[in-house]
Design a protein around this motif. Structure first.
Motif, PDB file in Angstrom:
ATOM      1  N   GLY A 103       0.745  -1.120  -0.013  1.00  0.00           N
ATOM      2  CA  GLY A 103      -0.152   0.034   0.142  1.00  0.00           C
ATOM      3  C   GLY A 103       0.855   1.211  -0.045  1.00  0.00           C
ATOM      4  N   VAL A 104       2.157   1.197   0.553  1.00  0.00           N
ATOM      5  CA  VAL A 104       2.856   2.267   0.565  1.00  0.00           C
ATOM      6  C   VAL A 104       3.323   2.523  -0.662  1.00  0.00           C
ATOM      7  CG1 VAL A 104       5.147   3.237   1.235  1.00  0.00           C
ATOM      8  CG2 VAL A 104       3.548   2.186   2.992  1.00  0.00           C
ATOM      9  N   VAL A 105       3.531   1.519  -1.658  1.00  0.00           N
ATOM     10  CA  VAL A 105       4.004   1.832  -3.005  1.00  0.00           C
ATOM     11  C   VAL A 105       2.885   1.966  -3.932  1.00  0.00           C
ATOM     12  CG1 VAL A 105       4.945   0.322  -4.920  1.00  0.00           C
ATOM     13  CG2 VAL A 105       5.878   0.059  -2.524  1.00  0.00           C
ATOM     14  N   PHE A 106       1.697   1.399  -3.768  1.00  0.00           N
ATOM     15  CA  PHE A 106       0.842   1.634  -4.878  1.00  0.00           C
ATOM     16  C   PHE A 106      -0.242   2.627  -4.475  1.00  0.00           C
ATOM     17  CE2 PHE A 106       2.146  -2.649  -5.775  1.00  0.00           C
ATOM     18  CZ  PHE A 106       2.752  -2.526  -7.264  1.00  0.00           C
ATOM     19  N   GLY A 107      -0.670   2.775  -3.127  1.00  0.00           N
ATOM     20  CA  GLY A 107      -1.740   3.756  -3.035  1.00  0.00           C
ATOM     21  C   GLY A 107      -2.229   3.445  -1.365  1.00  0.00           C
ATOM     22  N   TRP A 108      -2.546   4.729  -1.049  1.00  0.00           N
ATOM     23  CA  TRP A 108      -2.713   4.793   0.585  1.00  0.00           C
ATOM     24  C   TRP A 108      -4.042   3.973   0.927  1.00  0.00           C
ATOM     25  CZ3 TRP A 108       0.939   5.597   3.775  1.00  0.00           C
ATOM     26  CH2 TRP A 108       2.025   6.435   3.349  1.00  0.00           C
ATOM     27  N   TRP A 109      -4.844   3.769   0.152  1.00  0.00           N
ATOM     28  CA  TRP A 109      -6.415   3.096   0.248  1.00  0.00           C
ATOM     29  C   TRP A 109      -5.852   1.758   0.725  1.00  0.00           C
ATOM     30  CZ3 TRP A 109      -7.166  -1.114  -2.648  1.00  0.00           C
ATOM     31  CH2 TRP A 109      -6.786  -1.055  -3.828  1.00  0.00           C
ATOM     32  N   LEU A 110      -4.712   1.285   0.066  1.00  0.00           N
ATOM     33  CA  LEU A 110      -4.200  -0.227   0.381  1.00  0.00           C
ATOM     34  C   LEU A 110      -3.609  -0.326   1.783  1.00  0.00           C
ATOM     35  CD1 LEU A 110      -4.532  -2.807  -1.203  1.00  0.00           C
ATOM     36  CD2 LEU A 110      -2.254  -2.402  -2.207  1.00  0.00           C
TER      37      LEU A 110
END
Length: 136
Positions: A103-110
């Motif tokens: 999630g840190v890499v791809f998006g905060w929602w993750l």
């Protein structure tokens, strides 16, 4: 077990002396910080073992079997504790922690989804033997 606590305390003192010498000799922040963290880790483990030994000695009304100089091997016979035969929860906990990292890499929602999964997996791991087939 008291000896193990003092071994870790000795490691912490050694790391402290090494840290001071390293800092004075090199002036490097990275190595000094790493050695400072090693001091904290060794001290933390030593304190935990020391605290646990004191608590167990109070429960046994005397020294532990392995610390008694007059003790026999047969004194420690019997049930040593409960050890989990198997559990799926560490796998789910690792997967949810990986989800947080992704999630840190791809998006905060993750990250939010992974944090919620981490909390759920932690609750499942802690309370695994309080319900269902294995409940005591």
């Amino acid at each position: 077990m008291r000896v193990q606590a003092f071994m870790f305390y000795g490691c912490a003192v050694f790391f402290l002396a090494t840290d001071v010498v390293y800092w004075l000799w090199s002036g490097d922040w990275t190595g000094t910080t790493a050695l400072a963290l090693a001091i904290g880790l060794a001290g933390l483990i030593g304190f935990y073992i020391h605290f646990t030994v004191r608590r167990l000695e109070r429960a046994n009304q005397g020294p532990l079997y392995e610390d008694d100089p007059e003790g026999d091997i047969a004194d420690a016979a019997g049930e040593l504790g409960f050890f989990s035969p198997h559990s799926w929860w560490p796998l789910f906990l690792a997967l949810s922690a990986a989800l947080v990292a992704l999630g840190v890499v791809f998006g905060w929602w993750l990250v939010i989804l992974g944090a919620a999964a981490t909390v759920m997996a932690t609750i499942g791991l802690v309370f695994e033997y309080y319900r269902g087939h294995f409940a005591h």
